[in-house]
Design a protein around this motif. Sequence first.
Motif, short mmCIF file in Angstrom:
data_model
loop_
_atom_site.label_atom_id
_atom_site.label_comp_id
_atom_site.label_asym_id
_atom_site.label_seq_id
_atom_site.Cartn_x
_atom_site.Cartn_y
_atom_site.Cartn_z
N VAL A 61 0.82 -1.21 0.00
CA VAL A 61 0.00 0.00 0.00
C VAL A 61 0.86 1.26 0.00
CG1 VAL A 61 -1.98 -1.10 1.11
CG2 VAL A 61 -0.24 0.00 2.52
N LYS A 62 0.23 2.35 -0.43
CA LYS A 62 0.89 3.65 -0.49
C LYS A 62 1.45 4.01 0.88
CE LYS A 62 0.11 8.40 -1.90
NZ LYS A 62 -0.87 9.35 -2.42
N GLY A 63 2.63 4.60 0.88
CA GLY A 63 3.26 4.97 2.13
C GLY A 63 4.07 3.83 2.72
N TYR A 75 -6.30 2.16 0.11
CA TYR A 75 -6.29 0.89 -0.61
C TYR A 75 -7.71 0.41 -0.87
CZ TYR A 75 -5.61 -3.88 -1.95
OH TYR A 75 -5.65 -5.06 -2.65
N SER A 101 -7.90 -2.27 -8.15
CA SER A 101 -6.51 -2.63 -8.41
C SER A 101 -6.43 -3.78 -9.39
CB SER A 101 -5.83 -3.04 -7.10
OG SER A 101 -4.51 -3.43 -7.35
N GLN A 155 -0.13 -0.84 -4.89
CA GLN A 155 -0.56 0.54 -4.79
C GLN A 155 -0.30 1.35 -6.06
OE1 GLN A 155 -2.32 1.92 -2.33
NE2 GLN A 155 -2.48 3.73 -3.58
N MET A 156 0.70 1.00 -6.84
CA MET A 156 1.02 1.76 -8.03
C MET A 156 -0.13 1.74 -9.04
SD MET A 156 5.03 0.78 -8.21
CE MET A 156 5.29 1.43 -9.84
N THR A 193 -6.30 3.05 -7.18
CA THR A 193 -6.91 4.32 -6.88
C THR A 193 -8.34 4.07 -6.41
OG1 THR A 193 -7.62 4.56 -9.16
CG2 THR A 193 -5.54 5.61 -8.57
N ARG A 244 2.54 8.24 -12.24
CA ARG A 244 2.50 8.56 -10.82
C ARG A 244 3.91 8.93 -10.38
NH1 ARG A 244 -1.61 6.33 -7.58
NH2 ARG A 244 -0.57 7.54 -5.99
N ASP A 287 4.92 10.53 -7.87
CA ASP A 287 5.16 10.37 -6.45
C ASP A 287 5.63 8.97 -6.09
OD1 ASP A 287 2.51 9.62 -7.27
OD2 ASP A 287 1.98 9.41 -5.15
N LEU A 288 5.49 8.01 -7.00
CA LEU A 288 5.91 6.64 -6.72
C LEU A 288 7.21 6.26 -7.43
CD1 LEU A 288 2.44 4.94 -6.93
CD2 LEU A 288 3.70 5.56 -4.88
N GLU A 345 10.48 5.17 -5.41
CA GLU A 345 10.51 3.92 -4.63
C GLU A 345 11.31 2.82 -5.28
OE1 GLU A 345 6.68 2.55 -3.53
OE2 GLU A 345 6.07 4.49 -2.75
#
Length: 142
Positions: free
Chosen positions: A88-90, A105, A110, A115-116, A119, A135, A137-138, A141
């Motif tokens: 999951v995100k984070g 999530y 999905s 998480q990528m 939404t 994305r 922001d990802l 990672e």
Amino acid sequence: MTDKKQEPPLYLDMGFAEALERFAQTDKKEADELAERGRAIIRERNEPVSRTDLFKALTERGLTIAGTDPEMVLSTMLWRTRDRVARVKGGGYWLADVPNEAAGYFPETSTDNDQMENTPPEEELPTDAGTPAVRHDLLDEA
């Protein structure tokens, strides 16, 4: 990954296809067991669990995950069972079949329980001239 028992060795006199099939079955069996143990830990904590914390909890319960980088081995095995354990995100892992609004999530949106690609149902990522959005922001990672 071992739990105080060893799988029988692969013998050189067996055919390549047979050896490959046996390896795949053993690997899947171990990944399935790890996923179920991981899901139990996540259920107990009732929140997403980081890879490090999940690794620590699994090893405290007697599970041995071998490899040059055991935490990465854990990540790979969880990725192989992403139908049951989702990233999951984070950061952290969550139950793939259970929504977690706090973590953002939503399993029903999905495609691969990662998480990528995940939404909320009502949120759509913008596209530009038919090109899927990236994305950003990802990206860090990887």
